[in-house]
Design a protein around this motif. Structure first.
Motif, PDB file in Angstrom:
ATOM      1  N   VAL A  83      -7.496  14.031   5.137  1.00  0.00           N
ATOM      2  CA  VAL A  83      -7.799  15.323   4.524  1.00  0.00           C
ATOM      3  C   VAL A  83      -6.525  16.157   4.376  1.00  0.00           C
ATOM      4  N   GLY A  84      -5.672  16.132   5.394  1.00  0.00           N
ATOM      5  CA  GLY A  84      -4.412  16.863   5.314  1.00  0.00           C
ATOM      6  C   GLY A  84      -3.551  16.373   4.173  1.00  0.00           C
ATOM      7  N   GLN A 128       2.672   9.156  15.101  1.00  0.00           N
ATOM      8  CA  GLN A 128       4.076   9.427  15.373  1.00  0.00           C
ATOM      9  C   GLN A 128       4.799   9.969  14.145  1.00  0.00           C
ATOM     10  N   THR A 129       4.429   9.490  12.960  1.00  0.00           N
ATOM     11  CA  THR A 129       5.051  10.019  11.746  1.00  0.00           C
ATOM     12  C   THR A 129       4.636  11.463  11.506  1.00  0.00           C
ATOM     13  N   THR A 130       3.362  11.756  11.755  1.00  0.00           N
ATOM     14  CA  THR A 130       2.887  13.135  11.590  1.00  0.00           C
ATOM     15  C   THR A 130       3.550  14.068  12.588  1.00  0.00           C
ATOM     16  N   PRO A 166       1.697   8.561   6.772  1.00  0.00           N
ATOM     17  CA  PRO A 166       0.490   8.596   7.607  1.00  0.00           C
ATOM     18  C   PRO A 166      -0.787   8.780   6.800  1.00  0.00           C
ATOM     19  N   GLY A 167      -0.682   9.422   5.620  1.00  0.00           N
ATOM     20  CA  GLY A 167      -1.865   9.539   4.778  1.00  0.00           C
ATOM     21  C   GLY A 167      -2.370   8.180   4.336  1.00  0.00           C
ATOM     22  N   VAL A 168      -1.442   7.334   3.868  1.00  0.00           N
ATOM     23  CA  VAL A 168      -1.811   5.982   3.442  1.00  0.00           C
ATOM     24  C   VAL A 168      -2.236   5.143   4.632  1.00  0.00           C
ATOM     25  N   VAL A 169      -1.488   5.221   5.717  1.00  0.00           N
ATOM     26  CA  VAL A 169      -1.782   4.405   6.892  1.00  0.00           C
ATOM     27  C   VAL A 169      -3.137   4.783   7.496  1.00  0.00           C
ATOM     28  N   SER A 170      -3.480   6.053   7.486  1.00  0.00           N
ATOM     29  CA  SER A 170      -4.784   6.468   8.015  1.00  0.00           C
ATOM     30  C   SER A 170      -5.925   5.914   7.166  1.00  0.00           C
ATOM     31  N   LEU A 171      -5.732   5.870   5.863  1.00  0.00           N
ATOM     32  CA  LEU A 171      -6.732   5.231   4.996  1.00  0.00           C
ATOM     33  C   LEU A 171      -6.891   3.759   5.358  1.00  0.00           C
ATOM     34  N   LEU A 172      -5.765   3.079   5.570  1.00  0.00           N
ATOM     35  CA  LEU A 172      -5.820   1.674   5.942  1.00  0.00           C
ATOM     36  C   LEU A 172      -6.448   1.494   7.323  1.00  0.00           C
ATOM     37  N   PHE A 185       0.822  -1.205   0.000  1.00  0.00           N
ATOM     38  CA  PHE A 185       0.000   0.000   0.000  1.00  0.00           C
ATOM     39  C   PHE A 185       0.860   1.262   0.000  1.00  0.00           C
ATOM     40  N   VAL A 186       1.993   1.223   0.700  1.00  0.00           N
ATOM     41  CA  VAL A 186       2.877   2.382   0.746  1.00  0.00           C
ATOM     42  C   VAL A 186       3.637   2.536  -0.564  1.00  0.00           C
ATOM     43  N   MET A 187       4.085   1.415  -1.142  1.00  0.00           N
ATOM     44  CA  MET A 187       4.890   1.499  -2.355  1.00  0.00           C
ATOM     45  C   MET A 187       4.056   1.812  -3.596  1.00  0.00           C
ATOM     46  N   THR A 188       2.765   1.533  -3.546  1.00  0.00           N
ATOM     47  CA  THR A 188       1.931   1.812  -4.732  1.00  0.00           C
ATOM     48  C   THR A 188       1.961   3.288  -5.114  1.00  0.00           C
TER      49      THR A 188
END
Length: 308
Positions: free
Chosen positions: A285-286, A218-220, A181-187, A132-135
């Protein structure tokens, strides 16, 4: 300084090779994510109790999906090395910081995203999120080489400043880190939906919701000060170049709106105790605002930043 076209060509080759290696890593991550068993499940299987002789040793051996996962990480590291080589060669070829146009900016941003992902892999058991991150990394690198590609050349006069190094690297670094964190929040939203009574095969194979929440937060927290510094550095550069620190240019406005969104996300987590779905939505959203500012503002809306 004349452009070294030979080194520029080597940079292009390294860029293409990195994108290809990342694509192979994406496939390997996807194999582990689709067919692998989590490390926690494997440990539970070992501790489950007496099993027939020969079976108890099976979890100790790496399964085929796990070997794919480990290979994916190795490929990601190799891709990052090639990616760094592409950046360095581009900088040496042009005699300047290698982020003077959208092609180079995207290259730098995705490099930071990949390095950030590798760092998080050492802290969290999230390897199965790799596909998901590499896509988006692979997609954006592909678009960079096909749609946004620019020949190695000197930067425009407006960009000939030491602030090109300070402001743009802060913007690229924070944007690359905020991709994660954008991708991880979607997941996280997918996982919570799965746990809340709408089961799905994807949701079942994701990391626990609390792990996803901690990774995103933590990443944000780490990326937000860098993003803030980038905005401040941009205002100082604008004062020097255009005679004003703030002029309501579209890119400035959207960058500030994104900053407010992330500030609200962190503030709500610290004071109102926002966690879970609401916080994840705000984080997504961010990140959408970051993407909008990077692509739509640069190519559709006319402003002082359109030269990039």
């Amino acid at each position: 300084m004349p452009i070294d076209q030979t080194l520029a060509e080597y940079s292009d080759w390294a860029y293409a090779a990195a994108a290809l290696v990342y694509f192979l890593a994406l496939i390997a991550y996807a194999v582990e994510g689709a067919f692998g068993r989590s490390r926690k499940a494997a440990r539970e299987l070992v501790a489950a109790g007496p099993v027939p002789i020969g079976v108890i040793e099976e979890p100790a051996r790496r399964s085929l999906p796990e070997r794919f996962g480990r290979s994916a990480v190795a490929l990601t590291v190799l891709g990052a090395v090639l990616h760094l080589a592409a950046l360095v060669l581009r900088g040496v070829a042009t005699g300047r910081a290698p982020w003077g146009n959208m092609y180079e900016y995207g290259m730098a941003t995705m490099f930071v995203a990949v390095v950030g992902w590798l760092v998080l892999l050492r802290k969290f058991d999230i390897r199965r999120l790799g596909a998901f991150v590499m896509t988006p990394v692979v997609i954006l690198l592909f678009l960079g080489f096909t749609v946004l590609y620019a020949e190695a050349a000197p930067v425009q006069p407006a960009l000939k400043s030491y602030w090109l190094v300070i402001h743009v690297i802060a913007a690229a670094s924070s944007s690359g880190l905020l991709l994660i964190p954008g991708v991880v929040s979607l997941l996280y939203l997918v996982r919570v939906r799965h746990e809340g009574g709408a089961p799905s095969r994807v949701g079942a194979r994701l990391a626990p919701a609390d792990t996803l929440d901690r990774v995103a937060y933590q990443t944000t927290v780490f990326a937000f000060p860098i993003y803030t510094f980038g905005i401040i550095a941009g205002a100082i550069w604008a004062e020097s170049a255009w005679g004003r620190a703030w002029g309501w240019d579209p890119k400035e406005v959207v960058a500030f709106v994104a900053w407010v969104v992330y500030a609200g996300y962190l503030h709500s987590r610290a004071t109102a105790g926002w966690r879970g779905t609401r916080a994840a939505v705000v984080n997504v959203v961010g990140f959408v605002m970051i993407l909008f500012n990077t692509f739509f503002i640069n190519f559709v809306v006319t402003g002082l930043h359109s030269y990039a």
